[in-house]
Scaffold this active site. Structure first.
Site, PDB file in Angstrom:
ATOM      1  N   HIS A  11       0.823  -1.214   0.000  1.00 35.61           N
ATOM      2  CA  HIS A  11       0.000   0.000   0.000  1.00 35.61           C
ATOM      3  C   HIS A  11       0.858   1.266   0.000  1.00 35.61           C
ATOM      4  CE1 HIS A  11      -2.635   2.953   2.370  1.00 35.61           C
ATOM      5  NE2 HIS A  11      -3.199   2.829   1.192  1.00 35.61           N
ATOM      6  N   GLU A  31       0.545  -0.625  -4.833  1.00 40.05           N
ATOM      7  CA  GLU A  31      -0.430   0.425  -5.107  1.00 40.05           C
ATOM      8  C   GLU A  31       0.277   1.759  -4.970  1.00 40.05           C
ATOM      9  OE1 GLU A  31      -3.972   2.864  -3.072  1.00 40.05           O
ATOM     10  OE2 GLU A  31      -1.974   2.447  -2.326  1.00 40.05           O
ATOM     11  N   ASP A  33      -0.174   6.085  -5.458  1.00 39.47           N
ATOM     12  CA  ASP A  33      -1.101   7.215  -5.595  1.00 39.47           C
ATOM     13  C   ASP A  33      -0.658   8.115  -6.735  1.00 39.47           C
ATOM     14  OD1 ASP A  33      -2.758   6.746  -3.198  1.00 39.47           O
ATOM     15  OD2 ASP A  33      -0.846   7.010  -2.155  1.00 39.47           O
ATOM     16  N   HIS A  47       0.418  10.973  -1.798  1.00 36.23           N
ATOM     17  CA  HIS A  47      -0.832  10.786  -1.062  1.00 36.23           C
ATOM     18  C   HIS A  47      -1.166  12.030  -0.261  1.00 36.23           C
ATOM     19  CE1 HIS A  47      -3.777   9.398   1.838  1.00 36.23           C
ATOM     20  NE2 HIS A  47      -3.949   8.303   1.127  1.00 36.23           N
ATOM     21  N   ASP A  91      -3.753   4.412  -7.899  1.00 35.10           N
ATOM     22  CA  ASP A  91      -4.861   5.007  -7.157  1.00 35.10           C
ATOM     23  C   ASP A  91      -4.964   6.455  -7.624  1.00 35.10           C
ATOM     24  OD1 ASP A  91      -6.632   6.040  -5.334  1.00 35.10           O
ATOM     25  OD2 ASP A  91      -5.611   5.259  -3.556  1.00 35.10           O
TER      26      ASP A  91
END
EC number: 4.6.1.-
Length: 279
Positions: A11, A31, A33, A47, A91
């Site tokens: 993440h 993942e 951002d 993020h 994301d």
């Protein structure tokens, strides 16, 4: 026995150095951002505050630089290559955009990925990519992405692209957004919440039921953000395909327990992430 391939999804991997860090802890997927500027150009892998408990929220790269680092990590003859890194979820932080900019965001995203990740179709990175969109109203991002790859001469690269709407919307509403976008496959369905809060598994179970029905639109279900062994077991018991985590080693540990190693295995590049697993 036929085991379900599992994706351990690192993440918030927003700095190039974190790619190695998360993969070395056991992630076969990451993942990342993606923030956009006011003209809908993908700008940073960032993020920002607030983010998950126990994490630094402010690591970042320029998006195109990150793509180059990711390409090196997923190109077989590169010294930075990780064979097990097979999937990346972008994301897409489209909340900063107006709804009518979604098409442009998709177009500009496609151009960046084509040039800096796929190397214009010439021995680029091999990972599969999930475009994760937080807002159903932004479904035209998918259209813009697809039409741009086609007009730039690389429609075949759409084989590497999958989709996710990450807003925890009603499953039926997600289905109709895909219908509008003309998407008929390659669908990952996320469900989850920041690790600072608890969330039950009722919508995950609904997504799994859709995935396993004869007429569902979902191919894979993933749950985020899971950092504890107990919640990992609960998610695996619910039948998810992927678990997004800040601690890939925790998920890998649970997957090696006999109860789970009998039913799951870590996905490899040969596992098609757009294919629904049939037991």
């Amino acid at each position: 026995a036929n085991k379900r391939p599992a994706w351990i999804m690192g993440h918030m991997v927003n700095a190039i150095a974190q790619i190695d860090e998360f993969v070395n802890l056991g992630a076969n997927s990451i993942e990342t951002d993606v923030s956009f500027d006011s003209s809908a150009n993908p700008e940073y892998t960032y993020h920002g505050i607030p983010c998950d408990c126990g994490r630094t929220c402010t690591k970042w790269e320029n998006f195109n630089d990150f793509l180059v680092g990711l390409r090196k990590a997923t190109t077989p003859d590169d010294s930075n290559y990780h064979e097990k890194l097979i999937l990346v979820v972008f994301d897409l932080k489209t909340g900063s955009l107006y709804d009518n900019q979604a098409y442009d965001a998709g177009k500009k995203l496609a151009k960046s990925i084509l040039q800096h990740y796929w190397n214009n179709g010439n021995n680029g990175g091999r990972a599969y990519i999930v475009l994760s969109i937080p807002n159903l109203a932004h479904y035209k991002l998918i259209t813009g992405f697809k039409e741009t790859l086609t007009s730039d001469g690389h429609p075949e690269l759409m084989d590497k692209i999958g989709y996710d709407f990450s807003g925890n919307d009603a499953i039926g509403d997600v289905a109709s957004a895909y219908q509008k976008a003309g998407v008929t496959g390659h669908v990952w369905q996320s469900d989850g919440i920041t690790n600072c809060l608890l969330r039950g598994l009722s919508r995950v179970r609904e997504a799994v039921a859709n995935r396993d029905s004869s007429n569902g639109y979902i191919n894979k279900v993933y749950y985020w953000t899971v950092d504890k062994r107990a919640s990992t077991r609960d998610a695996l018991d619910a039948g998810v395909d992927g678990i997004m985590t800040n601690y890939p080693d925790v998920i890998a540990d649970v997957l090696s327990e006999s109860a789970y190693s009998a039913k799951f295995r870590i996905a490899t590049y040969d596992d098609n992430p757009w294919e629904t697993f049939k037991n």
